[in-house]
Every structure is written in structure tokens, then in C-alpha cells.
Design a protein around this motif. Structure first.
Motif, PDB file in Angstrom:
ATOM      1  N   GLU A 125       5.433  51.142  34.763  1.00  0.00           N
ATOM      2  CA  GLU A 125       6.873  51.434  34.706  1.00  0.00           C
ATOM      3  C   GLU A 125       7.573  50.458  35.630  1.00  0.00           C
ATOM      4  O   GLU A 125       7.013  50.079  36.661  1.00  0.00           O
ATOM      5  CB  GLU A 125       7.149  52.867  35.184  1.00  0.00           C
ATOM      6  N   CYS A 126       8.796  50.088  35.254  1.00  0.00           N
ATOM      7  CA  CYS A 126       9.520  49.079  36.030  1.00  0.00           C
ATOM      8  C   CYS A 126      10.861  49.620  36.516  1.00  0.00           C
ATOM      9  O   CYS A 126      11.883  49.458  35.837  1.00  0.00           O
ATOM     10  CB  CYS A 126       9.737  47.837  35.179  1.00  0.00           C
ATOM     11  N   PRO A 127      10.876  50.269  37.694  1.00  0.00           N
ATOM     12  CA  PRO A 127      12.149  50.744  38.244  1.00  0.00           C
ATOM     13  C   PRO A 127      13.132  49.575  38.379  1.00  0.00           C
ATOM     14  O   PRO A 127      12.731  48.461  38.730  1.00  0.00           O
ATOM     15  CB  PRO A 127      11.762  51.295  39.622  1.00  0.00           C
ATOM     16  N   LYS A 128      14.407  49.863  38.084  1.00  0.00           N
ATOM     17  CA  LYS A 128      15.412  48.796  38.101  1.00  0.00           C
ATOM     18  C   LYS A 128      15.826  48.427  39.512  1.00  0.00           C
ATOM     19  O   LYS A 128      16.052  49.314  40.349  1.00  0.00           O
ATOM     20  CB  LYS A 128      16.667  49.255  37.347  1.00  0.00           C
ATOM     21  N   LEU A 129      15.932  47.141  39.771  1.00  0.00           N
ATOM     22  CA  LEU A 129      16.566  46.707  41.018  1.00  0.00           C
ATOM     23  C   LEU A 129      18.021  47.157  40.975  1.00  0.00           C
ATOM     24  O   LEU A 129      18.585  47.364  39.894  1.00  0.00           O
ATOM     25  CB  LEU A 129      16.518  45.180  41.146  1.00  0.00           C
ATOM     26  N   THR A 130      18.653  47.270  42.143  1.00  0.00           N
ATOM     27  CA  THR A 130      20.070  47.624  42.187  1.00  0.00           C
ATOM     28  C   THR A 130      20.897  46.495  41.558  1.00  0.00           C
ATOM     29  O   THR A 130      20.358  45.427  41.244  1.00  0.00           O
ATOM     30  CB  THR A 130      20.542  47.801  43.644  1.00  0.00           C
ATOM     31  N   GLU A 131      22.205  46.706  41.433  1.00  0.00           N
ATOM     32  CA  GLU A 131      23.097  45.684  40.881  1.00  0.00           C
ATOM     33  C   GLU A 131      22.986  44.370  41.657  1.00  0.00           C
ATOM     34  O   GLU A 131      23.070  43.291  41.092  1.00  0.00           O
ATOM     35  CB  GLU A 131      24.558  46.167  40.894  1.00  0.00           C
ATOM     36  N   ASP A 132      22.820  44.486  42.989  1.00  0.00           N
ATOM     37  CA  ASP A 132      22.677  43.258  43.790  1.00  0.00           C
ATOM     38  C   ASP A 132      21.207  42.892  44.043  1.00  0.00           C
ATOM     39  O   ASP A 132      20.876  42.207  45.010  1.00  0.00           O
ATOM     40  CB  ASP A 132      23.505  43.323  45.080  1.00  0.00           C
ATOM     41  N   PHE A 133      20.346  43.352  43.123  1.00  0.00           N
ATOM     42  CA  PHE A 133      18.941  42.916  43.075  1.00  0.00           C
ATOM     43  C   PHE A 133      18.110  43.313  44.294  1.00  0.00           C
ATOM     44  O   PHE A 133      17.224  42.570  44.713  1.00  0.00           O
ATOM     45  CB  PHE A 133      18.847  41.399  42.846  1.00  0.00           C
ATOM     46  N   ARG A 134      18.402  44.488  44.869  1.00  0.00           N
ATOM     47  CA  ARG A 134      17.541  44.982  45.940  1.00  0.00           C
ATOM     48  C   ARG A 134      16.590  46.036  45.365  1.00  0.00           C
ATOM     49  O   ARG A 134      16.894  46.673  44.341  1.00  0.00           O
ATOM     50  CB  ARG A 134      18.347  45.629  47.081  1.00  0.00           C
ATOM     51  N   ILE A 135      15.467  46.223  46.049  1.00  0.00           N
ATOM     52  CA  ILE A 135      14.490  47.237  45.628  1.00  0.00           C
ATOM     53  C   ILE A 135      14.871  48.575  46.257  1.00  0.00           C
ATOM     54  O   ILE A 135      15.237  48.614  47.432  1.00  0.00           O
ATOM     55  CB  ILE A 135      13.073  46.828  46.093  1.00  0.00           C
ATOM     56  N   CYS A 136      14.821  49.663  45.485  1.00  0.00           N
ATOM     57  CA  CYS A 136      15.100  50.999  46.033  1.00  0.00           C
ATOM     58  C   CYS A 136      13.787  51.664  46.423  1.00  0.00           C
ATOM     59  O   CYS A 136      12.960  51.952  45.543  1.00  0.00           O
ATOM     60  CB  CYS A 136      15.736  51.904  44.988  1.00  0.00           C
ATOM     61  N   ALA A 137      13.614  51.949  47.683  1.00  0.00           N
ATOM     62  CA  ALA A 137      12.363  52.570  48.148  1.00  0.00           C
ATOM     63  C   ALA A 137      12.106  53.891  47.425  1.00  0.00           C
ATOM     64  O   ALA A 137      10.962  54.217  47.089  1.00  0.00           O
ATOM     65  CB  ALA A 137      12.409  52.779  49.657  1.00  0.00           C
ATOM     66  N   GLU A 138      13.174  54.649  47.147  1.00  0.00           N
ATOM     67  CA  GLU A 138      13.020  55.974  46.511  1.00  0.00           C
ATOM     68  C   GLU A 138      12.317  55.886  45.157  1.00  0.00           C
ATOM     69  O   GLU A 138      11.621  56.819  44.756  1.00  0.00           O
ATOM     70  CB  GLU A 138      14.384  56.659  46.352  1.00  0.00           C
ATOM     71  N   ASP A 139      12.499  54.764  44.450  1.00  0.00           N
ATOM     72  CA  ASP A 139      11.868  54.591  43.132  1.00  0.00           C
ATOM     73  C   ASP A 139      10.344  54.549  43.217  1.00  0.00           C
ATOM     74  O   ASP A 139       9.653  54.653  42.200  1.00  0.00           O
ATOM     75  CB  ASP A 139      12.331  53.283  42.477  1.00  0.00           C
ATOM     76  N   TYR A 140       9.848  54.328  44.436  1.00  0.00           N
ATOM     77  CA  TYR A 140       8.394  54.173  44.610  1.00  0.00           C
ATOM     78  C   TYR A 140       7.787  55.376  45.328  1.00  0.00           C
ATOM     79  O   TYR A 140       6.740  55.283  45.933  1.00  0.00           O
ATOM     80  CB  TYR A 140       8.120  52.845  45.348  1.00  0.00           C
ATOM     81  N   HIS A 285      27.232  31.357  43.441  1.00  0.00           N
ATOM     82  CA  HIS A 285      26.784  32.421  44.332  1.00  0.00           C
ATOM     83  C   HIS A 285      25.272  32.300  44.474  1.00  0.00           C
ATOM     84  O   HIS A 285      24.552  32.266  43.471  1.00  0.00           O
ATOM     85  CB  HIS A 285      27.137  33.800  43.771  1.00  0.00           C
ATOM     86  N   CYS A 286      24.806  32.194  45.720  1.00  0.00           N
ATOM     87  CA  CYS A 286      23.352  32.144  45.961  1.00  0.00           C
ATOM     88  C   CYS A 286      22.987  33.367  46.780  1.00  0.00           C
ATOM     89  O   CYS A 286      23.652  33.698  47.755  1.00  0.00           O
ATOM     90  CB  CYS A 286      22.959  30.919  46.786  1.00  0.00           C
ATOM     91  N   PHE A 287      21.894  34.012  46.427  1.00  0.00           N
ATOM     92  CA  PHE A 287      21.404  35.123  47.246  1.00  0.00           C
ATOM     93  C   PHE A 287      20.839  34.592  48.559  1.00  0.00           C
ATOM     94  O   PHE A 287      20.571  33.393  48.689  1.00  0.00           O
ATOM     95  CB  PHE A 287      20.349  35.920  46.469  1.00  0.00           C
ATOM     96  N   ASP A 288      20.648  35.515  49.501  1.00  0.00           N
ATOM     97  CA  ASP A 288      20.124  35.160  50.821  1.00  0.00           C
ATOM     98  C   ASP A 288      18.617  34.897  50.694  1.00  0.00           C
ATOM     99  O   ASP A 288      17.815  35.816  50.745  1.00  0.00           O
ATOM    100  CB  ASP A 288      20.407  36.334  51.773  1.00  0.00           C
ATOM    101  N   SER A 289      18.261  33.628  50.517  1.00  0.00           N
ATOM    102  CA  SER A 289      16.866  33.298  50.203  1.00  0.00           C
ATOM    103  C   SER A 289      15.967  33.288  51.429  1.00  0.00           C
ATOM    104  O   SER A 289      16.326  32.761  52.470  1.00  0.00           O
ATOM    105  CB  SER A 289      16.809  31.926  49.527  1.00  0.00           C
ATOM    106  N   ARG A 290      14.794  33.861  51.270  1.00  0.00           N
ATOM    107  CA  ARG A 290      13.731  33.746  52.277  1.00  0.00           C
ATOM    108  C   ARG A 290      12.532  33.035  51.644  1.00  0.00           C
ATOM    109  O   ARG A 290      11.397  33.230  52.043  1.00  0.00           O
ATOM    110  CB  ARG A 290      13.318  35.128  52.779  1.00  0.00           C
ATOM    111  N   ALA A 291      12.821  32.205  50.647  1.00  0.00           N
ATOM    112  CA  ALA A 291      11.763  31.536  49.892  1.00  0.00           C
ATOM    113  C   ALA A 291      12.051  30.034  49.840  1.00  0.00           C
ATOM    114  O   ALA A 291      13.005  29.566  50.472  1.00  0.00           O
ATOM    115  CB  ALA A 291      11.697  32.128  48.492  1.00  0.00           C
TER     116      ALA A 291
END
Ligand SMILES: *Cc1c(COP(=O)(O)O)cnc(C)c1O
Length: 350
Positions: A125-140, A285-291
């Protein structure tokens, strides 16, 4: 005609980024490192004893495992190595996800996870990232057969902090949590420090990005000895000699070159931040990259159009024609000179 066709496994394979053969391309499409491997790696390569190629390599990869164990301050029985982290991850899926319950990973993440799950017939199953592409801990925090989180995530480039990772690992004592840290060296915090505390945590890293060795194919995992023993049992049931002699020697040499490694990583981080600052005034618009890549969208011009126009100028970036992310470009950070050419071309397009 015989009925053998029905015996063929039907798979929808992962599609890797293009590896063009022309030399004049600025290649920002597969998150390779633009700098060469450490000088010590090149020295070891020159001195390799080719007479030994007659023999099989050390099946337990001792030289490489010891180098990694020392570097990450863990014991050798907490380390597993494979032919790139793709090999380690595939083997981990096969070893750890046998409950029959669905495994969980985000809807937007490394696009190999669903391919392995399908290949090994693991429900997911693939819980959806939020609108701003963050992972929701509750989904896991629901019953599951395992969890896979890329941190930093690909292709969003963003990282979750270590407390967030710990929260997920802690909430799932009955399943194995894989943290895929392919990009962690570019500014995120590794979960390796949690391995002593959580026996269900399996952390995967690679030499392909931060150590400039994508072509040599080395990946590794750090976890508690029970998980390492289990994945080794699967490896020895499949292919005893995954890592060849050359990779063993070059990999061990790379780990010893810490100063060079840190210097190259810092250089890429600096170029990334400069590139981001140059793109934003152009309407990106660029996300805050750590990569070692940016995930960027333009406020007027569709990503697909930019992708095609850049390609026509021999600049390759990555475009994913997938729901939710089809207006973004994934731009690998190259050298300063490459990024300068990229920015000059982009300026003329927007
Ligand atoms: C690049 C990448 C990998 C695989 O890298 P290898 O070259 O097989 O080590 C794994 N996971 C993610 C998220 C990646 O981006």
C-alpha cells in the motif's frame, strides 16, 4: 504452438535513466557524482593483481565489510554488501517481507519499490505524501508487513529528521523497517546510529552517489546481526559471489579516503545551494534538498516542455510522467561549470 508462454513471469520493469553514449552531453539525469572517485581508488586499481582474476572472489567480502564496519563503528556482523544498493534492497525485500500483509511505502518515492514488490509478489500500500510532499508518520502506524522509507526521499529531495524515523521504527516493533539512505551524505542525518537500539531497523546506503562509484556497483546495509544473518542466508541461496574482486578492493579503498569524500560532498552541497538560489528568481520552486539533486517546478512553463527543450540543447535532466509529479524536473547537481551552462540555457527558456 506450445503453451509455454503462460509459464513466463509477467513483470513491468523499472526504467533507469538514459545513459547516452555521445560525449558532449551535460548529464544531469541519473544523480551520478560529477567528480572522479578518490585518488586512492585509482591507485588501487592500477596495482590490482590480474593473475588473481582466475580465482573466485572472497564470498564473504571481508575486506570491504571490515572497512565499512570500522568507518561506521559497528561490528562486521552488522554489515551486508551487495551489487549496488538496488541489489541490497531487492534481497532485503525477498528476505524480510514474507508476512502476507501489505508493506508500506509512500506514493511518491523511488520507483523500484513497487517493481520489487510485484516481482516477489509482496502486497503493498502506498500512503500519500502530503500536498507539500512530506511523509505522514501516522500513515505508518497501522498493521503492515514491513515499511520502506527513502530518506532523503527520491525524487522529492527532502529529508525527514531522525526523530521522525525513530518514531516510525519504534511504532512498528513487529515489522522490519528499511531506510534507504542513497542520498544521506548530502545533508541528512543517518539512522545508522539507531541500529543498536532497534532490532527491526535495516539501513541501506550506496557508493553510487556520494562516493562517485555508480559504475562499480557497491551498496551496503547496516543492521543488527540477526537481520544480517538472515539476508546472508538468502544471498547464499541465490548467488554466493555477488561482489567481484575489483569492487572489493576499490570499495575498501574508497572508504579509507574520508577527507576527499567529505570535500567532494561539501562541493556538491555548495553548488546545489547556488543553483537553487539562481533558479528561484527565474520562476522555479525548488524543495529544500538534502540530496545531490533539485526537484523543481516552473510557475509558467510545463516541466515536460523544459525537459524536451533542454534535451535538444544536449542537457539531460529527469522527467517523470506520473500523477502529482509531472510538472517537476529532477535536476542532478553537476560541476559548477555544468550548472552554469544549464542555468544560461534555462534563462533563455523562461
Ligand atoms: C540511486 C538510488 C538507489 C540505487 O543505487 P545503486 O546504484 O543501486 O546503489 C537506491 N535508492 C534510491 C532512492 C536511489 O536514488
Amino acid at each position: 504452438m506450445g503453451n509455454w508462454q503462460k509459464n513466463i513471469r509477467q513483470v513491468r520493469p523499472y526504467v533507469p535513466g538514459e545513459q547516452p553514449s555521445q560525449p558532449n552531453i551535460i548529464k544531469l539525469n541519473t544523480n551520478e557524482n560529477p567528480y572522479p572517485p578518490a585518488p586512492g581508488v585509482i591507485e588501487v586499481l592500477k596495482e590490482l593483481d590480474t593473475d588473481r582474476f582466475r580465482m573466485y572472489p572472497d564470498p564473504s567480502s571481508t575486506m570491504l565489510i571490515n572497512a565499512l564496519a570500522e568507518y561506521y563503528q559497528v561490528s562486521a556482523d552488522q554489515v551486508f554488501v551487495g551489487v549496488g544498493s538496488d541489489d541490497v534492497l531487492a534481497m532485503a525485500f525477498l528476505t524480510f517481507f514474507n508476512s502476507g500483509k501489505p508493506i508500506l511505502f509512500p506514493d511518491i518515492t523511488y520507483s523500484f519499490y513497487d517493481v520489487w514488490a510485484d516481482l516477489f509478489r509482496i502486497p503493498y500500500e502506498c500512503p500519500k505524501l502530503t500536498e507539500d510532499f512530506r511523509i505522514c508518520a501516522e500513515d505508518y502506524k497501522k498493521p503492515n508487513g514491513g515499511i520502506v522509507i527513502a530518506n532523503p526521499n527520491a525524487p522529492t529531495s527532502m529529508a525527514e529528521d531522525i526523530c521522525f524515523i525513530e518514531e516510525i521504527v519504534k511504532a512498528n516493533p513487529d515489522s522490519i523497517v528499511i531506510i534507504d539512505e542513497a542520498y544521506v551524505d548530502f545533508g541528512a542525518v543517518s539512522a545508522v546510529s539507531l541500529v543498536e537500539k532497534y532490532e527491526n531497523l535495516f539501513v541501506v546506503q550506496t557508493f553510487s552517489k556520494s562516493r562517485s562509484m555508480a559504475g562499480v556497483r557497491i551498496g551496503f546495509a547496516i543492521a543488527n546481526p540477526v537481520l544480517i544473518k538472515a539476508i546472508n542466508n538468502v544471498k547464499y541461496s541465490y548467488n554466493s559471489y555477488t561482489i567481484n574482486q575489483i569492487s572489493l578492493a576499490l570499495g575498501a579503498a574508497a572508504v579509507r579516503e574520508d577527507a576527499y569524500f567529505k570535500q567532494m560532498v561539501q562541493k556538491i552541497i555548495a553548488t546545489r545551494e547556488r543553483t537553487k538560489e539562481a533558479l528561484e528568481p527565474l520562476g522555479f520552486h525548488c524543495f529544500d534538498s538534502r540530496a545531490n539533486f533539485l526537484f523543481a517546478a516552473h510557475n509558467k512553463i510545463p516541466a515536460k516542455e523544459l525537459f524536451e527543450r533542454l534535451r535538444a540543447e544536449n542537457i539531460y535532466v529527469r522527467y517523470f510522467a506520473k500523477p502529482r509529479i509531472d510538472n517537476y524536473l529532477r535536476i542532478t547537481i553537476g560541476t559548477d561549470a555544468q550548472m552554469e551552462v544549464f542555468l544560461q540555457k534555462v534563462k533563455k527558456m523562461v
